[in-house]
Design a protein around this motif. Structure first.
Motif, PDB file in Angstrom:
ATOM      1  N   ASP A  94      11.105   5.873 -17.463  1.00 27.82           N
ATOM      2  CA  ASP A  94      11.492   6.715 -18.604  1.00 27.82           C
ATOM      3  C   ASP A  94      10.261   7.237 -19.340  1.00 27.82           C
ATOM      4  OD1 ASP A  94      14.170   6.365 -18.008  1.00 27.82           O
ATOM      5  OD2 ASP A  94      14.483   4.791 -19.511  1.00 27.82           O
ATOM      6  N   ALA A  95       9.274   6.371 -19.549  1.00 30.82           N
ATOM      7  CA  ALA A  95       8.036   6.787 -20.212  1.00 30.82           C
ATOM      8  C   ALA A  95       7.293   7.811 -19.353  1.00 30.82           C
ATOM      9  CB  ALA A  95       7.153   5.577 -20.498  1.00 30.82           C
ATOM     10  N   HIS A  96       7.289   7.598 -18.048  1.00 31.70           N
ATOM     11  CA  HIS A  96       6.609   8.531 -17.149  1.00 31.70           C
ATOM     12  C   HIS A  96       7.303   9.892 -17.170  1.00 31.70           C
ATOM     13  CE1 HIS A  96       3.915   9.696 -13.973  1.00 31.70           C
ATOM     14  NE2 HIS A  96       4.936  10.075 -13.216  1.00 31.70           N
ATOM     15  N   ILE A  97       8.620   9.893 -17.183  1.00 34.10           N
ATOM     16  CA  ILE A  97       9.372  11.146 -17.264  1.00 34.10           C
ATOM     17  C   ILE A  97       9.023  11.882 -18.555  1.00 34.10           C
ATOM     18  CG2 ILE A  97      11.708  12.116 -17.534  1.00 34.10           C
ATOM     19  CD1 ILE A  97      12.609   9.847 -15.532  1.00 34.10           C
ATOM     20  N   THR A  98       8.872  11.147 -19.652  1.00 39.34           N
ATOM     21  CA  THR A  98       8.468  11.759 -20.918  1.00 39.34           C
ATOM     22  C   THR A  98       7.091  12.408 -20.786  1.00 39.34           C
ATOM     23  OG1 THR A  98       9.796  10.206 -22.196  1.00 39.34           O
ATOM     24  CG2 THR A  98       7.984  11.296 -23.359  1.00 39.34           C
ATOM     25  N   HIS A  99       6.152  11.717 -20.117  1.00 40.53           N
ATOM     26  CA  HIS A  99       4.822  12.294 -19.874  1.00 40.53           C
ATOM     27  C   HIS A  99       4.930  13.589 -19.068  1.00 40.53           C
ATOM     28  CE1 HIS A  99       2.554   9.022 -21.553  1.00 40.53           C
ATOM     29  NE2 HIS A  99       3.043   8.141 -20.711  1.00 40.53           N
ATOM     30  N   VAL A 100       5.776  13.586 -18.054  1.00 43.43           N
ATOM     31  CA  VAL A 100       5.946  14.764 -17.218  1.00 43.43           C
ATOM     32  C   VAL A 100       6.540  15.904 -18.051  1.00 43.43           C
ATOM     33  CG1 VAL A 100       7.205  15.715 -15.230  1.00 43.43           C
ATOM     34  CG2 VAL A 100       6.088  13.468 -15.059  1.00 43.43           C
ATOM     35  N   ASP A 101       7.526  15.604 -18.886  1.00 38.05           N
ATOM     36  CA  ASP A 101       8.118  16.624 -19.757  1.00 38.05           C
ATOM     37  C   ASP A 101       7.068  17.226 -20.689  1.00 38.05           C
ATOM     38  OD1 ASP A 101      10.671  16.411 -18.684  1.00 38.05           O
ATOM     39  OD2 ASP A 101      11.362  14.983 -20.215  1.00 38.05           O
ATOM     40  N   LEU A 115       0.831  -1.201   0.000  1.00 39.94           N
ATOM     41  CA  LEU A 115       0.000   0.000   0.000  1.00 39.94           C
ATOM     42  C   LEU A 115       0.869   1.256   0.000  1.00 39.94           C
ATOM     43  CD1 LEU A 115      -2.813   1.219   0.018  1.00 39.94           C
ATOM     44  CD2 LEU A 115      -2.850   0.935   2.505  1.00 39.94           C
ATOM     45  N   ARG A 116       1.960   1.246   0.753  1.00 35.56           N
ATOM     46  CA  ARG A 116       2.872   2.390   0.743  1.00 35.56           C
ATOM     47  C   ARG A 116       3.506   2.567  -0.637  1.00 35.56           C
ATOM     48  NH1 ARG A 116       3.564   1.364   6.240  1.00 35.56           N
ATOM     49  NH2 ARG A 116       5.013  -0.342   5.941  1.00 35.56           N
ATOM     50  N   LEU A 117       3.876   1.457  -1.284  1.00 38.22           N
ATOM     51  CA  LEU A 117       4.449   1.543  -2.626  1.00 38.22           C
ATOM     52  C   LEU A 117       3.432   2.158  -3.591  1.00 38.22           C
ATOM     53  CD1 LEU A 117       6.724  -0.947  -4.339  1.00 38.22           C
ATOM     54  CD2 LEU A 117       4.775  -0.108  -5.603  1.00 38.22           C
ATOM     55  N   ILE A 118       2.189   1.705  -3.519  1.00 35.97           N
ATOM     56  CA  ILE A 118       1.130   2.244  -4.383  1.00 35.97           C
ATOM     57  C   ILE A 118       0.956   3.735  -4.115  1.00 35.97           C
ATOM     58  CG2 ILE A 118      -1.354   2.199  -4.852  1.00 35.97           C
ATOM     59  CD1 ILE A 118      -1.218  -0.859  -4.165  1.00 35.97           C
ATOM     60  N   ARG A 119       0.875   4.109  -2.854  1.00 35.66           N
ATOM     61  CA  ARG A 119       0.680   5.519  -2.499  1.00 35.66           C
ATOM     62  C   ARG A 119       1.860   6.367  -2.967  1.00 35.66           C
ATOM     63  NH1 ARG A 119      -2.724   8.388  -0.326  1.00 35.66           N
ATOM     64  NH2 ARG A 119      -1.473   9.122   1.392  1.00 35.66           N
ATOM     65  N   ASN A 120       3.075   5.840  -2.856  1.00 31.96           N
ATOM     66  CA  ASN A 120       4.245   6.591  -3.316  1.00 31.96           C
ATOM     67  C   ASN A 120       4.229   6.760  -4.832  1.00 31.96           C
ATOM     68  OD1 ASN A 120       5.150   6.923  -0.717  1.00 31.96           O
ATOM     69  ND2 ASN A 120       6.528   5.172  -0.775  1.00 31.96           N
ATOM     70  N   CYS A 121       3.810   5.735  -5.547  1.00 30.76           N
ATOM     71  CA  CYS A 121       3.678   5.856  -7.004  1.00 30.76           C
ATOM     72  C   CYS A 121       2.625   6.901  -7.362  1.00 30.76           C
ATOM     73  CB  CYS A 121       3.321   4.506  -7.627  1.00 30.76           C
ATOM     74  SG  CYS A 121       4.675   3.322  -7.679  1.00 30.76           S
ATOM     75  N   ARG A 122       1.506   6.895  -6.647  1.00 31.39           N
ATOM     76  CA  ARG A 122       0.460   7.896  -6.900  1.00 31.39           C
ATOM     77  C   ARG A 122       0.985   9.298  -6.602  1.00 31.39           C
ATOM     78  NH1 ARG A 122      -2.180   8.409 -10.110  1.00 31.39           N
ATOM     79  NH2 ARG A 122      -3.778   9.664  -9.102  1.00 31.39           N
ATOM     80  N   ALA A 123       1.813   9.423  -5.562  1.00 31.39           N
ATOM     81  CA  ALA A 123       2.394  10.726  -5.231  1.00 31.39           C
ATOM     82  C   ALA A 123       3.291  11.228  -6.367  1.00 31.39           C
ATOM     83  CB  ALA A 123       3.181  10.651  -3.927  1.00 31.39           C
ATOM     84  N   LEU A 124       3.814  10.296  -7.170  1.00 29.38           N
ATOM     85  CA  LEU A 124       4.625  10.650  -8.347  1.00 29.38           C
ATOM     86  C   LEU A 124       3.756  10.801  -9.589  1.00 29.38           C
ATOM     87  CD1 LEU A 124       7.632   8.240  -7.724  1.00 29.38           C
ATOM     88  CD2 LEU A 124       7.578  10.739  -7.386  1.00 29.38           C
ATOM     89  N   ASP A 125       2.436  10.823  -9.397  1.00 29.13           N
ATOM     90  CA  ASP A 125       1.445  11.016 -10.468  1.00 29.13           C
ATOM     91  C   ASP A 125       1.455   9.880 -11.480  1.00 29.13           C
ATOM     92  OD1 ASP A 125      -0.732  12.496 -11.431  1.00 29.13           O
ATOM     93  OD2 ASP A 125       0.524  13.421 -12.981  1.00 29.13           O
TER      94      ASP A 125
END
Length: 144
Positions: A85-92, A47-57
């Protein structure tokens, strides 16, 4: 631990725990003789891992893929790197869109530097009426 204790330990709500269970991100807990759910430390960690991923959008699909890779005990973390890497591209992409949006808002704001006595004289309203909005290509970012 009971669901409320798990939620508190992870800094979330009982509804969130139930939602992640329903979505298959959090495995169903064992049930005791009293039919209450019984969660363990692995549930809290996940659950903490999931929440941390959500915190990273991160999207649920990204989280699901990360969890599947973690569960499979893959030999290397290359696939997880690919997801990031794909997520970073989305953020960019989102940063570029927001930068453009900020510039448009700033340009509109410059059209009306002070309050005018009548709204029909408002430079911002005139600018909004004159704006040519281009149809955006389909976005593949997290926000639609």
């Amino acid at each position: 631990m009971k669901i409320g204790e798990l939620a508190k330990a992870a800094g979330t709500t009982v509804e969130t725990v139930r939602y992640y269970e329903k979505e298959g991100l959090l495995p169903a807990p064992e049930r005791g003789d009293n039919n209450y759910r019984s969660y363990g430390p692995t549930h809290a960690d996940r659950l903490r891992l999931i929440r941390n991923c959500r915190a990273l959008d991160m999207t649920q699909e990204e989280i699901r893929a990360i969890l599947q890779l973690a569960d499979s005990h893959a030999a290397d973390c290359g696939p997880i790197n690919d997801i990031f890497d794909a997520h970073i591209t989305h953020v960019d992409e989102r940063i570029a869109e927001l930068t453009q949006l900020k510039a448009q808002l700033g340009d509109l704001r410059q059209r009306c530097l002070s309050a005018r006595p009548h709204a029909e004289n408002c430079g911002i309203l005139h600018g909004l009426a004159e704006m040519q909005v281009e149809e955006r290509p389909e976005r593949h970012t997290h926000l639609g």
